[in-house]
Design a protein around this motif. Structure first.
Motif, PDB file in Angstrom:
ATOM      1  N   ILE A  65       0.850  -1.185   0.000  1.00 21.98           N
ATOM      2  CA  ILE A  65       0.000   0.000   0.000  1.00 21.98           C
ATOM      3  C   ILE A  65       0.888   1.238   0.000  1.00 21.98           C
ATOM      4  O   ILE A  65       1.838   1.344   0.766  1.00 21.98           O
ATOM      5  CB  ILE A  65      -0.940   0.025   1.227  1.00 21.98           C
ATOM      6  N   ALA A  66       0.572   2.192  -0.886  1.00 19.18           N
ATOM      7  CA  ALA A  66       1.329   3.436  -0.940  1.00 19.18           C
ATOM      8  C   ALA A  66       1.159   4.213   0.352  1.00 19.18           C
ATOM      9  O   ALA A  66       0.087   4.228   0.963  1.00 19.18           O
ATOM     10  CB  ALA A  66       0.870   4.281  -2.123  1.00 19.18           C
ATOM     11  N   TYR A  67       2.224   4.872   0.735  1.00 20.42           N
ATOM     12  CA  TYR A  67       2.245   5.685   1.965  1.00 20.42           C
ATOM     13  C   TYR A  67       1.065   6.653   2.015  1.00 20.42           C
ATOM     14  O   TYR A  67       0.328   6.730   3.001  1.00 20.42           O
ATOM     15  CB  TYR A  67       3.589   6.426   2.008  1.00 20.42           C
ATOM     16  N   GLU A  68       0.851   7.405   0.928  1.00 19.24           N
ATOM     17  CA  GLU A  68      -0.203   8.410   0.920  1.00 19.24           C
ATOM     18  C   GLU A  68      -1.594   7.770   0.986  1.00 19.24           C
ATOM     19  O   GLU A  68      -2.503   8.306   1.633  1.00 19.24           O
ATOM     20  CB  GLU A  68      -0.107   9.279  -0.338  1.00 19.24           C
ATOM     21  N   ALA A  69      -1.763   6.628   0.305  1.00 18.18           N
ATOM     22  CA  ALA A  69      -3.049   5.936   0.333  1.00 18.18           C
ATOM     23  C   ALA A  69      -3.350   5.401   1.728  1.00 18.18           C
ATOM     24  O   ALA A  69      -4.505   5.395   2.174  1.00 18.18           O
ATOM     25  CB  ALA A  69      -3.048   4.794  -0.679  1.00 18.18           C
ATOM     26  N   PHE A  70      -2.327   4.946   2.415  1.00 20.01           N
ATOM     27  CA  PHE A  70      -2.493   4.424   3.780  1.00 20.01           C
ATOM     28  C   PHE A  70      -2.956   5.540   4.720  1.00 20.01           C
ATOM     29  O   PHE A  70      -3.872   5.347   5.527  1.00 20.01           O
ATOM     30  CB  PHE A  70      -1.167   3.835   4.256  1.00 20.01           C
TER      31      PHE A  70
END
Length: 269
Positions: A63-68
């Motif tokens: 999972i991408a940092y920003e999406a998390f």
């Protein structure tokens, strides 16, 4: 958990002054991460989820940092200056941070919808996501009522900006650092450090506000600009140690160093 990295911050640096009131309770606490989360108790991300600073290990590998951050409100935070400054900016300008995260998460979702079988949402980037990341990592906010100073800055007229209009700084303009990578670099300052400047025009009455009122106004104003679709472009470079009072010996020779204070490139005709 080691917090020795915090002892390396020189809070006497003038560019840290706007952040110090937020940082002081955290620096005085026995556990800086717990103190961050206490300070963040009223913060919400763009989905209305509580913002919490969690260990980096909580971030799933796929999972991408920003999406998390968008989907959970949790901000993975390592024990280092980069992530500490990131958390400090969340506490100082929560509206801007939430809006940048909303833009990044939306771009990740659009990319995922376009590309089937994407192995990782973190590996595909577009121009908007890159621009939001530049803002997040390296932006300086130029709060200014003097449009002539802005014109001179955009045209790289460094002598005009920093010498002729020197008295404007602190009176008709202020520089507030936002990018946490920029703050990290400035922990060991060198002359060539350059910010991407986001200009915010204000009425002269802004400069009579109390520091906490300034922070709140800047947060609301810039977050509103981002939410209304202001293009994440048009940044102008600012060699930050050129800001009056931010470096010793700021004489004519200092500003004539064209390796740092570069002339504007001629547009191709």
């Amino acid at each position: 958990m080691s917090d020795s990295f915090l002892s390396r911050i020189d809070w006497e640096r003038p560019w840290l002054a706007p952040l110090l009131p937020i940082a002081q309770p955290i620096l005085q606490a026995a556990n800086w991460r717990d103190a961050l989360n206490i300070a963040a108790s009223a913060l919400r991300n763009h989905r209305g989820l509580p913002v919490r600073f969690v260990p980096q290990a909580d971030l799933p590998v796929d999972i991408a940092y920003e999406a998390f951050i968008s989907s959970t409100g949790n901000v993975p935070t390592r024990d280092n200056l980069h992530d500490f400054f990131n958390a400090l900016i969340w506490l100082t300008y929560p509206g801007i941070k939430a809006q940048l995260n909303a833009l990044q998460a939306a771009e990740i979702a659009r990319a995922a919808a376009r590309i089937e079988g994407m192995p990782s949402l973190g590996t595909h980037r577009g121009k908007l996501r890159d621009a939001a990341t530049i803002f997040d990592e390296n932006a300086a906010l130029l709060i200014v009522s003097d449009s002539a100073l802005v014109d001179a800055l955009r045209n790289h007229l460094w002598h005009e900006v920093f010498m002729n209009r020197r008295a404007a700084f602190g009176n008709d303009c202020e520089v507030h650092l936002f990018g946490h990578a920029l703050l990290e670099k400035l922990n060991s300052p060198y002359k060539a450090i350059t910010a991407h400047t986001w200009v915010v025009m204000v009425d002269s009455s802004f400069f009579a506000l109390k520091p906490e009122q300034k922070r709140s106004w800047i947060d609301m104003q810039v977050a509103g600009q981002l939410a209304s679709g202001s293009p994440l472009s048009g940044f102008t470079p600012l060699p930050v140690l050129g800001v009056p009072g931010w470096h010793d010996h700021q004489d004519m020779e200092f500003y004539e160093d064209i390796t740092v204070f570069r002339p504007k490139r001629r547009e191709k005709g």
